[in-house]
Design an enzyme around this catalytic site. Structure first.
Site, mmCIF file in Angstrom:
data_model
loop_
_atom_site.group_PDB
_atom_site.id
_atom_site.type_symbol
_atom_site.label_atom_id
_atom_site.label_comp_id
_atom_site.label_asym_id
_atom_site.label_seq_id
_atom_site.Cartn_x
_atom_site.Cartn_y
_atom_site.Cartn_z
ATOM 1 N N ALA A 270 0.532 5.633 -0.398
ATOM 2 C CA ALA A 270 -0.402 6.759 -0.390
ATOM 3 C C ALA A 270 -0.326 7.553 -1.696
ATOM 4 O O ALA A 270 0.701 7.549 -2.376
ATOM 5 C CB ALA A 270 -0.060 7.677 0.781
ATOM 6 N N HIS B 286 8.403 -0.043 6.627
ATOM 7 C CA HIS B 286 7.762 1.048 5.895
ATOM 8 C C HIS B 286 8.698 1.575 4.782
ATOM 9 O O HIS B 286 8.739 2.768 4.507
ATOM 10 C CB HIS B 286 7.394 2.185 6.867
ATOM 11 C CG HIS B 286 6.093 2.864 6.525
ATOM 12 N ND1 HIS B 286 4.898 2.524 7.099
ATOM 13 C CD2 HIS B 286 5.802 3.867 5.670
ATOM 14 C CE1 HIS B 286 3.928 3.305 6.629
ATOM 15 N NE2 HIS B 286 4.459 4.132 5.743
ATOM 16 N N ASP C 233 3.346 0.535 12.337
ATOM 17 C CA ASP C 233 4.620 1.233 12.585
ATOM 18 C C ASP C 233 4.546 2.744 12.351
ATOM 19 O O ASP C 233 5.561 3.391 12.167
ATOM 20 C CB ASP C 233 5.753 0.599 11.747
ATOM 21 C CG ASP C 233 5.510 0.675 10.241
ATOM 22 O OD1 ASP C 233 4.495 1.257 9.835
ATOM 23 O OD2 ASP C 233 6.347 0.141 9.482
ATOM 24 N N ARG D 298 7.807 1.198 -3.754
ATOM 25 C CA ARG D 298 8.230 2.203 -4.746
ATOM 26 C C ARG D 298 8.146 1.716 -6.190
ATOM 27 O O ARG D 298 7.774 2.504 -7.072
ATOM 28 C CB ARG D 298 9.638 2.693 -4.409
ATOM 29 C CG ARG D 298 9.674 3.514 -3.110
ATOM 30 C CD ARG D 298 11.091 3.940 -2.765
ATOM 31 N NE ARG D 298 11.173 4.641 -1.499
ATOM 32 C CZ ARG D 298 11.262 4.053 -0.300
ATOM 33 N NH1 ARG D 298 11.273 2.724 -0.201
ATOM 34 N NH2 ARG D 298 11.340 4.785 0.796
ATOM 35 N N PRO E 28 0.829 -1.215 0.000
ATOM 36 C CA PRO E 28 0.000 0.000 0.000
ATOM 37 C C PRO E 28 0.859 1.259 0.000
ATOM 38 O O PRO E 28 1.771 1.382 0.815
ATOM 39 C CB PRO E 28 -0.774 -0.121 1.315
ATOM 40 C CG PRO E 28 0.117 -0.935 2.201
ATOM 41 C CD PRO E 28 0.816 -1.909 1.293
ATOM 42 N N ARG F 242 11.145 4.389 5.848
ATOM 43 C CA ARG F 242 10.627 5.759 5.942
ATOM 44 C C ARG F 242 10.285 6.171 7.366
ATOM 45 O O ARG F 242 9.910 7.306 7.609
ATOM 46 C CB ARG F 242 9.356 5.891 5.089
ATOM 47 C CG ARG F 242 9.620 5.744 3.621
ATOM 48 C CD ARG F 242 8.354 5.474 2.850
ATOM 49 N NE ARG F 242 7.526 6.634 2.592
ATOM 50 C CZ ARG F 242 7.742 7.514 1.628
ATOM 51 N NH1 ARG F 242 8.797 7.387 0.849
ATOM 52 N NH2 ARG F 242 6.915 8.518 1.432
ATOM 53 N N TYR G 170 -5.076 2.959 8.177
ATOM 54 C CA TYR G 170 -4.510 3.886 9.155
ATOM 55 C C TYR G 170 -5.653 4.176 10.114
ATOM 56 O O TYR G 170 -6.677 4.730 9.709
ATOM 57 C CB TYR G 170 -4.046 5.188 8.487
ATOM 58 C CG TYR G 170 -2.648 5.135 7.917
ATOM 59 C CD1 TYR G 170 -1.593 4.582 8.643
ATOM 60 C CD2 TYR G 170 -2.376 5.656 6.661
ATOM 61 C CE1 TYR G 170 -0.302 4.539 8.109
ATOM 62 C CE2 TYR G 170 -1.089 5.620 6.133
ATOM 63 C CZ TYR G 170 -0.062 5.063 6.863
ATOM 64 O OH TYR G 170 1.213 5.011 6.351
HETATM 65 C C1 LIG Z 1 5.669 6.983 -1.252
HETATM 66 C C2 LIG Z 1 5.289 5.914 -0.277
HETATM 67 C C3 LIG Z 1 4.062 5.981 0.372
HETATM 68 C C4 LIG Z 1 3.680 4.980 1.280
HETATM 69 N N1 LIG Z 1 2.456 5.044 1.854
HETATM 70 C C5 LIG Z 1 2.062 4.050 2.693
HETATM 71 C C6 LIG Z 1 0.751 4.073 3.236
HETATM 72 O O1 LIG Z 1 -0.061 4.940 2.939
HETATM 73 N N2 LIG Z 1 0.433 3.085 4.111
HETATM 74 C C7 LIG Z 1 1.315 2.094 4.450
HETATM 75 O O2 LIG Z 1 0.973 1.232 5.258
HETATM 76 N N3 LIG Z 1 2.552 2.043 3.921
HETATM 77 C C8 LIG Z 1 2.946 2.993 3.046
HETATM 78 N N4 LIG Z 1 4.192 2.941 2.499
HETATM 79 C C9 LIG Z 1 5.091 1.789 2.803
HETATM 80 C C10 LIG Z 1 4.893 0.655 1.778
HETATM 81 O O3 LIG Z 1 3.678 -0.020 1.996
HETATM 82 C C11 LIG Z 1 6.007 -0.395 1.857
HETATM 83 O O4 LIG Z 1 6.141 -0.853 3.176
HETATM 84 C C12 LIG Z 1 7.369 0.077 1.374
HETATM 85 O O5 LIG Z 1 7.256 0.984 0.298
HETATM 86 C C13 LIG Z 1 8.192 -1.141 0.916
HETATM 87 O O6 LIG Z 1 9.481 -0.774 0.559
HETATM 88 P P1 LIG Z 1 9.950 -0.516 -0.962
HETATM 89 O O7 LIG Z 1 9.431 0.823 -1.351
HETATM 90 O O8 LIG Z 1 11.432 -0.546 -0.842
HETATM 91 O O9 LIG Z 1 9.413 -1.631 -1.830
HETATM 92 C C14 LIG Z 1 4.586 3.922 1.581
HETATM 93 C C15 LIG Z 1 5.819 3.859 0.923
HETATM 94 C C16 LIG Z 1 6.173 4.827 0.001
HETATM 95 C C17 LIG Z 1 7.489 4.715 -0.719
#
Ligand SMILES: Cc1cc2nc3c(=O)[nH]c(=O)nc-3n(C[C@H](O)[C@H](O)[C@H](O)COP(=O)(O)O)c2cc1C
Length: 360
Positions: free
Chosen positions: A85, A258, A165, A313, A83, A261, A137
């Site tokens: 955003a 995450h 998290d 990503r 997921p 992040r 969320y």
């Molecule tokens: C731009 C962006 C927005 C994200 N938004 C959410 C979100 O709204 N909810 C959530 O649970 N995780 C969010 N994540 C985390 C992702 O679900 C995921 O854990 C993470 O991107 C995996 O790592 P990767 O980008 O290296 O594949 C987000 C990640 C990114 C890069």
């Protein structure tokens, strides 16, 4: 996406580069950035390089099958869209494009509470057969959470993934410096009542308060009362909390930081996967995301006991590069690469990928 470039994407890195070229620097910083100095972000990726896989040979691999079941749903690949955003920032069709590409490929996709399009439209775009999870969320008001969950259930989402998290958003230097301004208001498709996680605490003397960060494991019990959907808990980095998730009735956990992040000191997800897998055994399904970019990464994670892996990503890069066609290309690239890898390691079925593959 122009026909000339469609076939030109050989790797996810090609998609990343094409996505970057079509994206504003501010949105790109939001997508690519991690917490702090981006150590966790980098760690997720480099840690895969510390694992090796040793092939089984002469096992007869003229036909390999990538299908598997994720929380009871049949899918064509052991990877899914994590997921993320505001996919509308990368392409006007945003989540609708992801849902269409995922449904056509038979790939599961999880959609954020903070989607650019309403969850009902995402469900319609993917159609009845599309495998979809709804990422939650938790909202400050439980009645609002409950409404959201019921909307997802009514729209035909097959599971709820509670993100654990994000009591507060992490400190993201790159985003703060060059990305979407911290006070930038991005429209949330699920309606104006939906609250994004708190970014800045309130300070009063020695106290800092974080709005809605009061959730405890009782929340999972509360969710189980209001939904029949299986619940996954995402953002687990310790075996003890995977066990806790099982105790509270979760059907799955997602080992995730995450995408680097949140906490910059967090370990690489692939490095903590086996401790979680060993702790829960067959009591719940274990997924992983963070830094998955090649079929080798999928193979390593599955050998260590993950049922499937998530892509964060890469889906955003693909959306930026070419909307639905870009995401379709992403899934097809990774599927082809994984099929080749399975032949190379002498494994015909996903269920045959196990710890015997792990190298020294
Ligand atoms: C731009 C962006 C927005 C994200 N938004 C959410 C979100 O709204 N909810 C959530 O649970 N995780 C969010 N994540 C985390 C992702 O679900 C995921 O854990 C993470 O991107 C995996 O790592 P990767 O980008 O290296 O594949 C987000 C990640 C990114 C890069």
């Amino acid at each position: 996406m122009e026909a000339a470039t469609t076939g030109g994407f050989r790797t996810l890195r090609d998609l990343e580069e094409a996505g970057r070229r079509r994206c504003s620097p501010a949105v790109w910083a939001f997508v690519q950035g991690g917490a702090g100095e981006e150590r966790a972000l980098e760690r997720n990726r480099t840690a895969f390089g510390h694992h090796t896989v040793r092939p089984h040979v002469l096992t007869g691999v003229d036909r390999v099958d990538l299908s598997t079941r994720l929380l009871g749903q049949s899918v064509n690949a052991p990877f899914f869209a994590s997921p993320t955003a505001y996919q509308g920032l990368l392409h006007p069709d945003g989540e609708l494009a992801t849902a269409r590409a995922a449904a056509s490929a038979g790939v599961l996709a999880a959609f954020s509470t903070l989607s650019s399009h309403p969850l009902e439209e995402i469900a319609r775009a993917g159609g009845p057969a599309g495998g979809r999870w709804f990422q939650l969320y938790v909202q400050p008001d439980f009645a609002e959470t409950q409404r959201l969950v019921q909307r997802a259930e009514t729209a035909g989402f097959k599971a709820l993934v509670l993100t654990a998290d994000v009591p507060v958003l992490g400190v993201r230097d790159r985003q703060a410096e060059g990305g979407i301004a911290l006070d930038f208001v991005v429209p949330v498709g699920n309606g104006p009542n939906i609250q994004t996680p708190v970014r800045q605490p309130e300070r009063s003397g020695s106290y800092f308060t974080f709005g809605s960060a009061s959730s405890t494991w009782a929340l999972v019990d509360g969710l189980r009362v209001v939904t029949r959907l299986p619940i996954g808990v995402m953002g687990i980095l310790r075996a003890v909390y995977a066990l806790k998730a099982v105790e509270h009735g979760a059907a799955a956990v997602v080992v995730s930081n995450h995408g680097g992040r949140q906490l910059d000191a967090a370990p690489a997800t692939i490095d903590v996967l086996s401790s979680v897998v060993h702790a829960v055994g067959a009591r719940c399904e274990v997924y992983l995301d963070g830094g998955v970019r090649r079929a080798d990464d999928v193979l390593i994670a599955l050998s260590l006991g993950a049922r499937a892996v998530g892509l964060g990503r890469p889906v955003l890069w693909a959306l930026s590069a070419g909307g639905e066609a870009g995401v379709a290309r992403l899934f097809s690239l990774l599927s082809t690469e994984l099929a080749i890898d399975m032949a190379l390691v002498g494994r015909r079925r996903i269920s045959d990928i196990d710890a015997t593959l792990l190298g020294p």
